[in-house]
Design an enzyme around this catalytic site. Structure first.
Site, PDB file in Angstrom:
ATOM      1  N   LYS A   4       0.835  -1.418  -0.083  1.00  0.00           N
ATOM      2  CA  LYS A   4       0.235   0.076   0.062  1.00  0.00           C
ATOM      3  C   LYS A   4       1.046   1.211   0.081  1.00  0.00           C
ATOM      4  CE  LYS A   4       0.556   1.049   4.498  1.00  0.00           C
ATOM      5  NZ  LYS A   4       1.412   2.337   4.931  1.00  0.00           N
ATOM      6  N   ASP A  56      -2.659  -1.594  10.683  1.00  0.00           N
ATOM      7  CA  ASP A  56      -2.885  -1.693   9.061  1.00  0.00           C
ATOM      8  C   ASP A  56      -3.472  -2.835   8.639  1.00  0.00           C
ATOM      9  OD1 ASP A  56      -1.513   0.655   9.009  1.00  0.00           O
ATOM     10  OD2 ASP A  56       0.237  -0.002   8.092  1.00  0.00           O
TER      11      ASP A  56
HETATM   12  O1  C5P Z   1      -0.387  -1.742  15.510  1.00  0.00           O
HETATM   13  P1  C5P Z   1       0.774  -1.584  15.098  1.00  0.00           P
HETATM   14  O2  C5P Z   1       1.627  -2.913  15.658  1.00  0.00           O
HETATM   15  O3  C5P Z   1       1.250  -1.287  13.877  1.00  0.00           O
HETATM   16  O4  C5P Z   1       1.646  -0.353  16.219  1.00  0.00           O
HETATM   17  C1  C5P Z   1       2.953  -0.196  16.400  1.00  0.00           C
HETATM   18  C2  C5P Z   1       3.175   0.545  17.316  1.00  0.00           C
HETATM   19  O5  C5P Z   1       2.792   2.204  16.589  1.00  0.00           O
HETATM   20  C3  C5P Z   1       2.025   0.770  18.564  1.00  0.00           C
HETATM   21  O6  C5P Z   1       2.521  -0.237  19.696  1.00  0.00           O
HETATM   22  C4  C5P Z   1       1.921   2.154  18.940  1.00  0.00           C
HETATM   23  O7  C5P Z   1       2.950   2.716  19.807  1.00  0.00           O
HETATM   24  C5  C5P Z   1       2.103   2.920  17.600  1.00  0.00           C
HETATM   25  N1  C5P Z   1       0.798   3.234  16.755  1.00  0.00           N
HETATM   26  C6  C5P Z   1       0.066   4.299  17.350  1.00  0.00           C
HETATM   27  N2  C5P Z   1      -0.969   4.621  17.038  1.00  0.00           N
HETATM   28  C7  C5P Z   1      -1.551   3.852  15.877  1.00  0.00           C
HETATM   29  C8  C5P Z   1      -0.898   2.708  15.300  1.00  0.00           C
HETATM   30  C9  C5P Z   1       0.454   2.486  15.930  1.00  0.00           C
HETATM   31  O8  C5P Z   1       0.630   4.928  18.512  1.00  0.00           O
HETATM   32  N3  C5P Z   1      -2.850   4.472  15.193  1.00  0.00           N
END
Ligand code: C5P
Length: 324
Positions: free
Chosen positions: A17, A156
């Site tokens: 993406k 995502d």
């Molecule tokens: O959900 P994902 O594993 O992609 O997120 C990795 C880190 O990025 C999370 O632990 C968080 O600290 C941060 N994050 C965030 N807000 C989001 C997505 C991710 O703060 N919408």
């Protein structure tokens, strides 16, 4: 093993993406951030393969058979994630637990999407792993459980279940499909020689200042254009991580300047980077840009032209061969 337990081979072509604009709206009480972004799947793909021998009466055993670079040109290691924590493996394990299914499930990945690039490769693989596991077991999770499992694997992942063009809000779990964008080329540059940034996404979220946040007005203007069948407006493709990322990796400034000079279009960051791209409606001009940038960057960067990809991963149920 008996001949009544055939091996099912399911393969998926899994698109990456780009974020066609990414606003970070604010920090939430749960530590995540509310986002507002248009996400678009593109024709840069991973290939995922599941070899499954379902056995309803036994425990699930999920194995990573291998991860290979598709063209020798892509980074396949995310510095923050070990092999045992591969998101596709976790996806298959979680789906099997939800379905109560058992048996042997081997996963093979061929990476065309560079890891930790801002193009969602690991999340795309996880979404494809959910869908292929449902195919391999011939059991459907249903939309609610599928969405819940996807959101639990990463912010995502829910988008990649449907792909195409979508407005993504919340922490990433709210996905509102949009009509297909007016066809265009994307000139995509992944700076390959950049020193990988461990736990890049979490680190960038942590480096944001109040000035990096906004309510997503530009993204919503872009959504209106898409709904009216108008072409993407490159002036509306801001990304709330741009300032923080340049602070951590200032060498990206040179890449951006070279792209600007060659393409003469706004240079846009995808996700938490370091991939940058430009929107070039004219395909021949995009091919020319790619050739120029490949010469300019040499080993420093992977440069490809991509088209929009219309939907979810393309899944093929392969042959079944009896095991003995
Ligand atoms: O959900 P994902 O594993 O992609 O997120 C990795 C880190 O990025 C999370 O632990 C968080 O600290 C941060 N994050 C965030 N807000 C989001 C997505 C991710 O703060 N919408």
């Amino acid at each position: 093993m008996s001949a009544s337990n055939p091996t099912v081979i399911v393969t998926a072509t899994v698109p990456a993406k780009l974020n066609l604009g990414l606003a970070i709206v604010g920090r939430r009480d749960d530590g995540f951030h509310d986002l507002c972004s248009v996400m678009q799947t593109i024709t840069l793909c991973d290939h995922l393969r599941i070899e499954a021998t379902p056995r309803p009466d036994s425990r699930p055993i999920v194995t990573l058979l291998g991860v290979a670079a598709r063209n020798g040109d892509v980074a396949i290691d995310d510095p923050g994630i070990g092999a045992s924590d591969n998101l596709a493996v976790r996806a298959v394990t979680t789906v099997l637990a939800a379905l109560g299914s058992g048996g042997d499930f081997g996963i093979g990945l061929e990476k065309g999407i560079p890891a930790a690039s801002g193009m969602g490769g690991a999340s795309a693989d996880a979404a494809a792993a959910i869908l292929t596991t449902e195919q391999a077991t011939s059991v459907s999770l249903g939309d609610d459980d599928r969405g819940r499992i996807a959101a639990g694997l990463g912010s995502d992942v829910p988008f990649f279940l449907k792909g195409g063009t979508a407005l993504v809000t919340g922490r990433g779990e709210r996905v509102d499909p949009l009509p297909a964008i007016v066809p265009t080329s994307f000139v995509v540059v992944f700076p390959r020689l950049l020193v990988p940034i461990p736990r890049k996404t979490a680190r960038l979220f942590g480096a944001l200042t109040p000035d990096d946040l906004n309510g997503g007005e530009d993204v919503r203007c872009q959504v209106s254009r898409i709904m009216n069948g108008e072409p993407i407006d490159p002036a509306l493709l801001g990304n709330g991580f741009s300032r923080a990322l340049l602070g951590i990796a200032p060498e990206l400034g040179d890449i951006r300047r070279s792209m600007d000079k060659v393409c003469g279009q706004p240079v846009v960051l995808s996700g938490a980077g370091p991939t940058h791209y430009v929107v070039e409606p004219d395909r021949e001009r995009a091919e020319w840009d790619v050739a120029q940038l490949q010469v300019a960057f040499g080993d420093q960067a992977m440069v490809v032209r991509c088209d929009p990809w219309a939907g979810p991963p393309e899944i093929t149920l392969g042959f079944r061969r009896p095991t003995s």
